[in-house]
Design a protein around this motif. Structure first.
Motif, short mmCIF file in Angstrom:
data_model
loop_
_atom_site.label_atom_id
_atom_site.label_comp_id
_atom_site.label_asym_id
_atom_site.label_seq_id
_atom_site.Cartn_x
_atom_site.Cartn_y
_atom_site.Cartn_z
N ARG A 194 0.80 -1.22 0.00
CA ARG A 194 0.00 0.00 0.00
C ARG A 194 0.84 1.28 0.00
NH1 ARG A 194 -5.26 -1.09 3.82
NH2 ARG A 194 -5.50 1.15 3.36
N GLY A 195 2.14 1.12 -0.20
CA GLY A 195 2.99 2.29 -0.31
C GLY A 195 3.23 3.01 1.00
N MET A 196 3.11 2.31 2.12
CA MET A 196 3.35 2.90 3.44
C MET A 196 4.73 2.48 3.95
SD MET A 196 0.58 4.53 3.61
CE MET A 196 -1.12 4.52 3.00
N ARG A 197 5.04 2.80 5.20
CA ARG A 197 6.34 2.47 5.77
C ARG A 197 6.16 1.65 7.04
NH1 ARG A 197 10.34 5.22 2.60
NH2 ARG A 197 11.66 3.73 3.71
N ALA A 198 7.21 0.89 7.42
CA ALA A 198 7.14 0.04 8.61
C ALA A 198 8.54 -0.30 9.10
CB ALA A 198 6.35 -1.23 8.31
N SER A 210 14.31 -6.68 6.03
CA SER A 210 14.38 -5.74 4.91
C SER A 210 14.00 -6.37 3.58
CB SER A 210 15.78 -5.14 4.81
OG SER A 210 16.77 -6.15 4.69
N HIS A 211 14.33 -7.65 3.38
CA HIS A 211 14.08 -8.29 2.08
C HIS A 211 12.60 -8.52 1.81
CE1 HIS A 211 14.69 -11.35 5.13
NE2 HIS A 211 14.04 -12.23 4.39
N PHE A 212 11.77 -8.43 2.84
CA PHE A 212 10.33 -8.63 2.64
C PHE A 212 9.64 -7.37 2.09
CE2 PHE A 212 11.24 -11.89 5.85
CZ PHE A 212 10.65 -13.00 5.24
N ALA A 213 10.27 -6.22 2.27
CA ALA A 213 9.63 -4.96 1.88
C ALA A 213 10.71 -3.94 1.53
CB ALA A 213 8.75 -4.44 3.01
N PRO A 214 11.33 -4.08 0.36
CA PRO A 214 12.47 -3.23 -0.01
C PRO A 214 12.18 -1.73 0.05
CG PRO A 214 12.24 -5.06 -1.54
CD PRO A 214 11.03 -5.08 -0.68
N GLU A 215 10.95 -1.33 -0.25
CA GLU A 215 10.61 0.10 -0.23
C GLU A 215 10.04 0.53 1.11
OE1 GLU A 215 11.30 2.25 -2.69
OE2 GLU A 215 12.30 0.55 -3.65
N ALA A 216 9.18 -0.28 1.69
CA ALA A 216 8.49 0.10 2.93
C ALA A 216 9.40 0.06 4.15
CB ALA A 216 7.29 -0.81 3.16
#
Length: 355
Positions: free
Chosen positions: A226-230, A238-244
Motif C-alpha cells: 500500500r505504499g506505506m512504511r514500517a 528488509s528483504h520482505f519490503a524493499p521500499e516500505a
C-alpha cells in the motif's frame, strides 16, 4: 564379574568411563512460534545454532517449536528435563509459571526464562531492552509520518509490550508533537493473517507508518503493498519490503546463551535477572533503508549512539501516565524491577489498557 574381568583384561573399562565423562552437555530450548517466523523464535534459534558452533561438539542442543503458553508448555519443559538436558531455556513470557513449577521438580537442572521475573535456586531470568529499539523506531516513525498517525500492532498486554509502546510514543513526540498512536491488539505472537488484518485496519484509519510487537513480516508486506512504511521486528526483515522497510530492530541472543552455558558447565552459574541491550550488542539497528531522507538516517544513528552511551535513557522521569498520575518521578530512571512491572500508557496515548 566375568564380563568385567574380560573388559579389564582388554583395557576397556577406563575407556568406557572416559567416554561417559565426555558426554556432551545438553541444552534444550522451547519456542512459542515456529523457527521460520522470521522474528522472535527465528532469532532465538539462530542463537541456539551459534551456541552449538561455539562449543564445537562439547554441547548438543534440541528445541521444540510452536509450544502454546500454559499446560502445553509445562508438559514440554518437563519432557526436556526428563530427557537429560542440563540447561533449559524457555523463551516466552507465558512460560514463566510452567518453568517455575518444573524447576522445582528438577533441582539438578538449570532453567532460564526469557522476559519473566520469577526466579529460584536453579532458575534465572533474562530479557532484552527492546524498549531501546522501540525508542529509535518512534523517532523514525515520528519523522516519517505524513498523516501524523502511527500504527502499533500489539501481541499481548504484558509489561514488555506496554514498555515498548510507551517508549516508541515518547520518542515520536520529541520529533513530532502532533503525532498520535493507534493500537490494535491481535492476542498472538505469530499469526500472519491477524497481523495482516491489523495492519490493513490501521492503514484504513490513515496510519502511514507501522510498528509491531508481533513476529511475522506480514505488517511490512502489507505496508509495501500500500505504499506505506514500517519497521521490522526481532530480525532483519528488509528483504520482505524493499521500499516500505525503514530498518529492523534485530535481537542477538547468542552472547547470552554462550555465556550462560559456559557458567553452568564451569560451575560458576548463579541465577540472576539479566537485561541486554544496545551496549551489550544484543540489540542492533539493522539495514537502515537507503531511501530514507538524510536527516532521518542521521537521527536514527545519533539516537542509537545516545542510548548506547547512556545519554538517553527512555524511562527517566518525569513521566505521567494517561490517567494523569506521575508514574516516574523527575530525575528517577526506572530500575529493571520497575520496568518489569509497567502496566500503564504514558500521557497522550488515548487508548484504554486492555484487560
Amino acid at each position: 564379574m566375568k564380563l568385567k574381568s574380560l573388559l579389564l583384561g582388554l583395557g576397556l573399562v577406563a575407556g568406557i568411563s572416559a567416554a561417559q565423562a565426555e558426554d556432551p552437555f545438553k541444552v534444550g530450548f522451547v519456542y512459542v512460534g515456529p523457527v521460520g517466523d522470521h522474528g522472535w523464535s527465528y532469532e532465538h534459534n539462530r542463537g541456539r545454532e551459534e551456541l552449538e558452533k561455539h562449543f564445537e561438539g562439547k554441547v548438543t542442543t534440541s528445541y521444540v517449536e510452536n509450544v502454546a503458553e500454559g499446560a502445553d508448555a509445562e508438559r514440554v519443559i518437563t519432557q526436556l528435563a526428563k530427557s537429560g538436558n542440563d540447561l533449559i531455556f524457555t523463551t516466552s513470557f507465558g512460560y514463566m509459571n510452567p518453568t517455575l513449577k518444573v524447576a522445582k521438580r528438577f533441582p539438578k537442572t538449570t532453567f532460564e526464562h526469557a522476559t519473566g521475573y520469577k526466579r529460584s535456586k536453579n532458575l534465572g531470568t533474562y530479557a532484552l531492552r527492546t524498549y531501546e529499539g522501540r525508542y529509535v523506531s518512534g523517532i523514525a516513525a515520528g519523522m516519517m509520518t505524513k498523516t501524523n498517525k502511527v500504527g502499533y500492532i500489539g501481541s499481548f498486554p504484558i509489561p514488555e509490550v506496554f514498555r515498548d509502546i510507551n517508549s516508541a510514543y515518547m520518542a515520536a513526540k520529541t520529533v513530532n508533537p502532533n503525532v498520535e498512536f493507534k493500537i490494535v491488539w491481535v492476542n498472538s505472537w505469530y499469526d500472519p493473517g491477524k497481523e495482516t488484518d491489523a495492519a490493513n485496519a490501521l492503514m484504513d484509519q490513515g496510519v502511514d507508518v507501522l510498528l509491531q510487537h508481533t513476529d511475522s513480516p506480514a505488517p511490512l508486506i502489507a505496508a509495501e503493498k500500500r505504499g506505506m512504511r514500517a519497521v521490522g521486528q526481532a530480525s532483519d526483515m528488509s528483504h520482505f519490503a524493499p521500499e516500505a522497510h525503514i530498518f529492523s530492530v534485530r535481537d542477538d541472543w547468542a552472547p547470552y546463551y554462550i555465556k550462560t552455558t559456559e557458567a553452568v558447565i564451569n560451575g560458576t552459574y548463579e541465577p540472576a535477572d539479566f537485561w541486554g541491550g544496545f551496549k551489550d550488542d544484543m540489540l542492533s539497528i539493522a539495514s537502515i533503508n537507503e531511501n530514507l531522507p538524510a536527516d532521518v538516517k542521521a537521527k536514527i544513528k545519533v539516537t542509537y549512539d545516545d542510548i548506547r552511551s547512556g545519554k538517553i535513557s527512555p524511562f527517566t522521569g518525569p513521566i505521567t501516565n494517561n490517567e494523569g498520575k506521575v508514574v516516574v518521578e523527575a530525575g528517577h530512571t526506572l530500575t529493571d524491577t520497575e520496568l518489569a512491572q509497567v502496566n500503564w500508557y504514558v500521557e497522550g496515548i488515548t487508548d484504554a489498557i486492555p484487560h
